[in-house]
Write a protein that holds these residues in place. Structure first.
Motif, PDB file in Angstrom:
ATOM      1  N   ALA A  46      42.192   0.726 102.000  1.00  0.00           N
ATOM      2  CA  ALA A  46      40.897   1.079 102.611  1.00  0.00           C
ATOM      3  C   ALA A  46      39.772   0.975 101.578  1.00  0.00           C
ATOM      4  CB  ALA A  46      40.967   2.487 103.187  1.00  0.00           C
ATOM      5  N   TYR A  47      40.086   1.358 100.348  1.00  0.00           N
ATOM      6  CA  TYR A  47      39.100   1.301  99.246  1.00  0.00           C
ATOM      7  C   TYR A  47      38.707  -0.162  98.987  1.00  0.00           C
ATOM      8  CZ  TYR A  47      37.544   2.038  94.328  1.00  0.00           C
ATOM      9  OH  TYR A  47      36.858   2.072  93.140  1.00  0.00           O
ATOM     10  N   GLY A  48      39.695  -1.028  98.862  1.00  0.00           N
ATOM     11  CA  GLY A  48      39.413  -2.463  98.655  1.00  0.00           C
ATOM     12  C   GLY A  48      38.622  -3.037  99.817  1.00  0.00           C
ATOM     13  N   TRP A 102      47.420  -4.788  87.264  1.00  0.00           N
ATOM     14  CA  TRP A 102      48.495  -4.350  88.170  1.00  0.00           C
ATOM     15  C   TRP A 102      48.250  -2.964  88.762  1.00  0.00           C
ATOM     16  CZ3 TRP A 102      49.902   0.125  86.031  1.00  0.00           C
ATOM     17  CH2 TRP A 102      49.845   0.261  84.637  1.00  0.00           C
ATOM     18  N   ASN A 103      47.285  -2.197  88.224  1.00  0.00           N
ATOM     19  CA  ASN A 103      47.193  -0.807  88.702  1.00  0.00           C
ATOM     20  C   ASN A 103      46.511  -0.667  90.062  1.00  0.00           C
ATOM     21  OD1 ASN A 103      44.665  -1.354  87.651  1.00  0.00           O
ATOM     22  ND2 ASN A 103      44.405   0.637  86.681  1.00  0.00           N
ATOM     23  N   PHE A 104      45.616  -1.629  90.388  1.00  0.00           N
ATOM     24  CA  PHE A 104      44.994  -1.669  91.730  1.00  0.00           C
ATOM     25  C   PHE A 104      45.010  -3.125  92.204  1.00  0.00           C
ATOM     26  CE2 PHE A 104      43.450   2.304  90.080  1.00  0.00           C
ATOM     27  CZ  PHE A 104      43.402   3.129  91.193  1.00  0.00           C
ATOM     28  N   ALA A 160      39.639  -7.369  95.572  1.00  0.00           N
ATOM     29  CA  ALA A 160      38.722  -7.331  96.717  1.00  0.00           C
ATOM     30  C   ALA A 160      37.285  -7.123  96.251  1.00  0.00           C
ATOM     31  CB  ALA A 160      39.137  -6.219  97.683  1.00  0.00           C
ATOM     32  N   ARG A 161      37.093  -6.218  95.278  1.00  0.00           N
ATOM     33  CA  ARG A 161      35.700  -5.926  94.927  1.00  0.00           C
ATOM     34  C   ARG A 161      35.047  -7.022  94.091  1.00  0.00           C
ATOM     35  NH1 ARG A 161      36.062  -0.261  91.618  1.00  0.00           N
ATOM     36  NH2 ARG A 161      36.744  -1.015  89.607  1.00  0.00           N
ATOM     37  N   LYS A 162      35.851  -7.809  93.412  1.00  0.00           N
ATOM     38  CA  LYS A 162      35.282  -8.953  92.688  1.00  0.00           C
ATOM     39  C   LYS A 162      35.042 -10.116  93.653  1.00  0.00           C
ATOM     40  CE  LYS A 162      37.854  -7.863  88.465  1.00  0.00           C
ATOM     41  NZ  LYS A 162      36.781  -7.180  87.769  1.00  0.00           N
ATOM     42  N   MET A 171      33.077  -7.398  82.449  1.00  0.00           N
ATOM     43  CA  MET A 171      34.287  -6.859  81.842  1.00  0.00           C
ATOM     44  C   MET A 171      34.420  -5.385  82.224  1.00  0.00           C
ATOM     45  SD  MET A 171      35.830  -9.106  79.764  1.00  0.00           S
ATOM     46  CE  MET A 171      35.515 -10.818  80.198  1.00  0.00           C
ATOM     47  N   GLU A 172      35.472  -5.081  82.949  1.00  0.00           N
ATOM     48  CA  GLU A 172      35.745  -3.673  83.290  1.00  0.00           C
ATOM     49  C   GLU A 172      36.977  -3.300  82.483  1.00  0.00           C
ATOM     50  OE1 GLU A 172      37.444  -0.793  84.586  1.00  0.00           O
ATOM     51  OE2 GLU A 172      37.541  -1.534  86.658  1.00  0.00           O
ATOM     52  N   LEU A 173      36.751  -2.653  81.339  1.00  0.00           N
ATOM     53  CA  LEU A 173      37.809  -2.506  80.333  1.00  0.00           C
ATOM     54  C   LEU A 173      38.320  -1.061  80.241  1.00  0.00           C
ATOM     55  CD1 LEU A 173      36.129  -4.869  77.695  1.00  0.00           C
ATOM     56  CD2 LEU A 173      37.700  -5.454  79.553  1.00  0.00           C
ATOM     57  N   PHE A 182      45.826  12.536  87.941  1.00  0.00           N
ATOM     58  CA  PHE A 182      47.138  12.089  88.412  1.00  0.00           C
ATOM     59  C   PHE A 182      47.114  10.968  89.443  1.00  0.00           C
ATOM     60  CE2 PHE A 182      47.918  16.263  86.562  1.00  0.00           C
ATOM     61  CZ  PHE A 182      48.960  15.935  85.710  1.00  0.00           C
ATOM     62  N   ARG A 183      45.942  10.444  89.763  1.00  0.00           N
ATOM     63  CA  ARG A 183      45.878   9.305  90.682  1.00  0.00           C
ATOM     64  C   ARG A 183      46.708   8.166  90.078  1.00  0.00           C
ATOM     65  NH1 ARG A 183      40.390   6.241  90.914  1.00  0.00           N
ATOM     66  NH2 ARG A 183      40.701   4.722  92.572  1.00  0.00           N
ATOM     67  N   ASN A 184      47.546   7.560  90.888  1.00  0.00           N
ATOM     68  CA  ASN A 184      48.390   6.447  90.423  1.00  0.00           C
ATOM     69  C   ASN A 184      49.198   6.845  89.173  1.00  0.00           C
ATOM     70  OD1 ASN A 184      49.478   3.888  90.540  1.00  0.00           O
ATOM     71  ND2 ASN A 184      47.745   2.874  89.557  1.00  0.00           N
ATOM     72  N   GLN A 190      47.605   6.185  85.921  1.00  0.00           N
ATOM     73  CA  GLN A 190      47.397   4.795  85.493  1.00  0.00           C
ATOM     74  C   GLN A 190      46.114   4.200  86.088  1.00  0.00           C
ATOM     75  OE1 GLN A 190      51.700   2.864  85.249  1.00  0.00           O
ATOM     76  NE2 GLN A 190      51.436   3.941  87.156  1.00  0.00           N
ATOM     77  N   THR A 191      44.989   4.832  85.822  1.00  0.00           N
ATOM     78  CA  THR A 191      43.715   4.211  86.184  1.00  0.00           C
ATOM     79  C   THR A 191      42.811   4.290  84.962  1.00  0.00           C
ATOM     80  OG1 THR A 191      42.116   5.895  86.895  1.00  0.00           O
ATOM     81  CG2 THR A 191      43.935   5.468  88.397  1.00  0.00           C
ATOM     82  N   CYS A 192      41.858   3.379  84.897  1.00  0.00           N
ATOM     83  CA  CYS A 192      41.011   3.391  83.699  1.00  0.00           C
ATOM     84  C   CYS A 192      39.953   4.491  83.762  1.00  0.00           C
ATOM     85  CB  CYS A 192      40.395   2.024  83.450  1.00  0.00           C
ATOM     86  SG  CYS A 192      39.551   1.418  84.876  1.00  0.00           S
ATOM     87  N   VAL A 193      39.820   5.135  84.930  1.00  0.00           N
ATOM     88  CA  VAL A 193      38.899   6.279  85.006  1.00  0.00           C
ATOM     89  C   VAL A 193      39.650   7.613  85.018  1.00  0.00           C
ATOM     90  CG1 VAL A 193      36.934   5.093  86.046  1.00  0.00           C
ATOM     91  CG2 VAL A 193      38.720   6.001  87.537  1.00  0.00           C
ATOM     92  N   ILE A 205      34.532   9.646  92.068  1.00  0.00           N
ATOM     93  CA  ILE A 205      33.333   8.852  91.759  1.00  0.00           C
ATOM     94  C   ILE A 205      33.415   7.409  92.254  1.00  0.00           C
ATOM     95  CG2 ILE A 205      32.632  10.214  89.732  1.00  0.00           C
ATOM     96  CD1 ILE A 205      33.973   8.025  87.993  1.00  0.00           C
ATOM     97  N   SER A 206      34.627   6.952  92.617  1.00  0.00           N
ATOM     98  CA  SER A 206      34.776   5.530  92.964  1.00  0.00           C
ATOM     99  C   SER A 206      34.501   5.295  94.444  1.00  0.00           C
ATOM    100  CB  SER A 206      36.202   5.062  92.662  1.00  0.00           C
ATOM    101  OG  SER A 206      36.516   5.278  91.310  1.00  0.00           O
ATOM    102  N   ASN A 207      33.506   4.536  94.736  1.00  0.00           N
ATOM    103  CA  ASN A 207      33.281   4.097  96.122  1.00  0.00           C
ATOM    104  C   ASN A 207      32.386   2.868  96.091  1.00  0.00           C
ATOM    105  OD1 ASN A 207      30.344   4.908  96.672  1.00  0.00           O
ATOM    106  ND2 ASN A 207      31.232   6.767  95.821  1.00  0.00           N
TER     107      ASN A 207
END
Ligand code: SIN
Length: 487
Positions: free
Chosen positions: A110-112, A156-158, A164-166, A255-257, A283-285, A288-291, A446-448
Motif C-alpha cells: 500500500a505504501y509503494g 532488499w529491505n523494501f 515504486a517511488r522512484k 542517493m538515499e543512503l 522494530f519495523r522490518n 532493517q530500515t534506513c530510518v 514519518i514516511s508517506n
C-alpha cells in the motif's frame, strides 16, 4: 492458486516489453530468509543485458515523453489500482523473498502504491515559469523536461516501495526506466512490471534487469552515456562508489543512503507516547530500515522508566516465519546480517553495555536475532557510529539538552531523527538543531508519499515523494524569446 504460482511470478528479465533470459542462459536463486528454501530461480542478467535494457529505454523515450501529462497520469493511475487489486498476492511474494511479516508486507504494498497514485496526480503539475526579462523585447520562459533514461538501483529491505517511488516519479514526468532490484528480492520488482504492462506502460518504458552480479550491472548503468540519471537506495559505501562512477559522464543522481537515527527522550516527554513511537521506529522490518532508530538518547530523569517500559514491550515479540499469522517479527535477510548484528552487540557488551533483554542469535533459527535491549551504551561503541540494521535497542544517557543534541549530531549521517518532549519551545529548538533530512517530533510515522523523504550529510541527496520528488527527474530549461515588438 498459490500467489507464488500466479501470473505475478516471473523468472526472466523484463526488457523492451518482453520477458527474456540472460544471453548466456545463466540463472541465480532467490531464497526465503525464513527457511533458506529456494523461492525461485531467475535469469541471471549482467552488463550485456543492462546495456540492451538501456538501449530499449532510450528508444522508448521520445514517444513516452511526447505523451500528454494526462495520458501518463492515467496509465500510472491504472498501475496504482492494479497494484492495490493484487495487494495480497504481492504481499505474499514480498514476504517469501524478504522475510518481513505479512501485515508489514501488505503495508509496504500500500505504501509503494501510494507513491504511484501520488505521482500519477503530480504528473499533471510539472509547471514552468515566466520570469521578468531585463529588456522589453524579450521574455524569459522556464520549462521542465524529463532528464531521460533513469537507472534505478533498489535494496532488499523494501523491494516494492523503493522501486515504486522512484519509477513512478520518473515515469510521471516522461522519463523511461531501467530498474535493477537487489538480487535477494527481485520477484517484487518483476511483479510490478507485470502489472505495469497490464496498466498500459509501453514496451521499453519500464525495464527490469535482475542478476546477482550487482557490480557489473551497476558499472554499466553508471557508465553508459545514454543513462542520464541514477537513483539509488542502499548503503553509503555503495552510494559513494556509484557517485564516483557517475562522475565520468556527469549524470544527475539521487542517493538515499545509510542512516544513524537518534531518538531523543527528554525528561518532560509523554512516556507512553515515547515508548509506542520507539517500538514502531525501531522494530519495523526487524530493524532493517534506513530510518530505524539506531541510538536511543534518553535524559537521565526518565532513563530508567523508559528502559523498563520499552523492555516490557520488546518482550512481547514472537519471532518466526513472516508468513505465519501469529509471527510479529521475521528473520534478518541472511546469515551475514545476523553475524554483523551479533558482532555489534558483542562489541557494545565488551565496552560496558549491559544486556537487559535478548543479546544473541535466537533459538528459532540462525537467521533470527533476538529482540535486544542494551543499557549504558556509550559513544566508543560501534552502535554509536554504525548502522545496526537489526532489532537492537541501545540506550545512551544524557544530562542537558545541549549534551543530547551534540551526541545526536555526532555522526556523518543525517537521514532521520526523532525526539519526544512536551515543551513547545524545545520542539522548535531541537527540531531546527538536529542535522537530519527528516525529523519526527512526538511522532515516528514519518514516511508517506506526501512528504519529502531524504537525507543530508552522508545520508545522501535528493528527495522522494511530495511535490519535491518530481524535481529530481526534470531538467530546467530556460528559453529567452527575443525580438518581441510593440511592448
Ligand atoms: C528505507 O529503509 O530505505 C526506506 C524506509 C521508508 O521508506 O520508510
Amino acid at each position: 492458486m498459490s500467489p507464488l504460482n500466479s501470473k505475478l511470478i516471473k523468472t526472466q528479465c523484463y526488457m523492451d516489453g518482453c520477458w527474456q533470459d540472460a544471453a548466456d542462459g545463466g540463472r541465480f536463486e532467490v531464497l526465503n530468509p525464513a527457511s533458506g528454501e529456494r523461492v525461485a530461480e531467475l535469469a541471471n542478467a549482467g552488463a550485456k543485458e543492462a546495456k540492451l535494457a538501456i538501449e530499449a529505454a532510450h528508444a522508448a523515450l521520445p514517444a513516452w515523453r511526447a505523451k500528454t501529462a494526462k495520458e501518463r497520469s492515467q496509465i500510472l493511475h491504472r498501475w496504482f489500482r492494479l497494484v492495490m487489486d493484487h495487494q495480497e498476492d504481492l504481499a505474499q511474494i514480498l514476504t517469501a523473498e524478504q522475510g518481513k511479516v505479512l501485515a508489514e508486507a501488505r503495508g509496504e504494498i500500500a505504501y509503494g502504491a501510494s507513491y504511484i497514485e501520488w505521482f500519477s496526480e503530480e504528473a499533471k503539475r510539472v509547471y514552468g515559469d515566466v520570469i521578468p526579462a531585463p529588456a522589453g523585447d524579450r521574455r524569459i520562459v522556464v520549462i521542465k523536461q524529463p532528464v531521460g533514461v533513469v537507472a534505478s538501483i533498489t535494496p532488499w529491505n523494501f523491494p516494492n516501495a523503493m522501486l515504486a517511488r522512484k519509477a513512478a516519479a520518473a515515469l510521471a514526468v516522461g522519463c523511461t526506466v531501467v530498474a535493477k532490484p537487489a538480487s535477494e528480492t527481485p520477484l517484487s520488482a518483476l511483479a510490478l512490471a507485470v502489472l505495469g504492462e497490464e496498466a498500459g506502460i509501453p514496451p521499453g518504458v519500464f525495464n527490469v534487469v535482475c542478476g546477482d552480479d550487482a557490480e557489473a550491472i551497476g558499472r554499466e548503468l553508471t557508465a553508459h552515456p545514454l543513462v542520464r540519471k541514477v537513483t539509488f537506495t542502499g548503503s553509503t559505501a555503495v552510494g559513494k562508489l556509484l557517485l564516483k562512477q557517475c562522475a565520468e559522464t556527469v549524470k544527475k543522481t539521487s542517493m538515499e543512503l545509510g542512516g544513524n537515527a537518534p531518538f531523543m527522550v527528554f525528561d518532560d516527554a509523554d512516556l507512553e507516547a515515547a515508548v509506542a513511537g520507539a517500538m514502531a521506529a525501531k522494530f519495523r522490518n526487524a530493524g532493517q530500515t534506513c530510518v530505524c532508530v539506531n541510538r536511543f538518547l534518553v535524559q537521565e530523569g526518565i532513563y530508567d522508566a523508559f528502559a523498563a517500559r520499552l523492555a516490557e514491550e520488546v518482550a512481547k515479540f514472537k519471532l518466526g516465519n513472516g508468513a505465519e499469522s501469529d509471527t510479529t517479527m521475521g528473520p534478518l535477510i541472511h546469515g551475514k546480517a545476523v553475524a554483523k548484528v551479533k558482532e555489534m552487540v558483542e562489541d557494545a557488551v565488551g565496552k560496558g553495555a549491559e544486556v537487559l533483554m535478548g543479546g544473541g542469535v535466537s533459538a528459532v533459527g540462525p537467521e533470527y536475532f533476538e529482540p535486544t535491549v542494551l543499557i549504558n551504551a556509550s559513544a566508543e561503541m560501534r552502535i554509536h557510529a554504525e548502522e545496526i540494521f537489526g532489532p537492537v535497542v541501545a540506550l545512551f544517557r544524557f544530562k542537558s539538552e545541549a549534551e543530547g543534541l551534540a551526541l545526536a549530531n555526532e555522526t556523518p549521517f543525517g537521514l532521520a531523527a526523532y525526539f519526544y518532549t512536551q515543551d513547545a519551545s524545545r520542539q522548535w529548538r531541537v527540531g531546527e538543531a538536529l542535522e537530519a533530512g527528516m525529523v519526527g517530533i512526538n511522532e515516528t510515522g514519518i514516511s508517506n508519499e506526501m512528504a519529502p523523504f531524504g537525507g543530508i550529510k552522508e545520508s545522501g541527496s535528493g528527495r522522494e515523494g511530495s511535490k519535491y520528488g518530481i524535481e529530481d527527474y526534470v531538467e530546467i530549461k530556460y528559453m529567452c524569446m527575443g525580438g518581441i515588438s510593440g511592448s
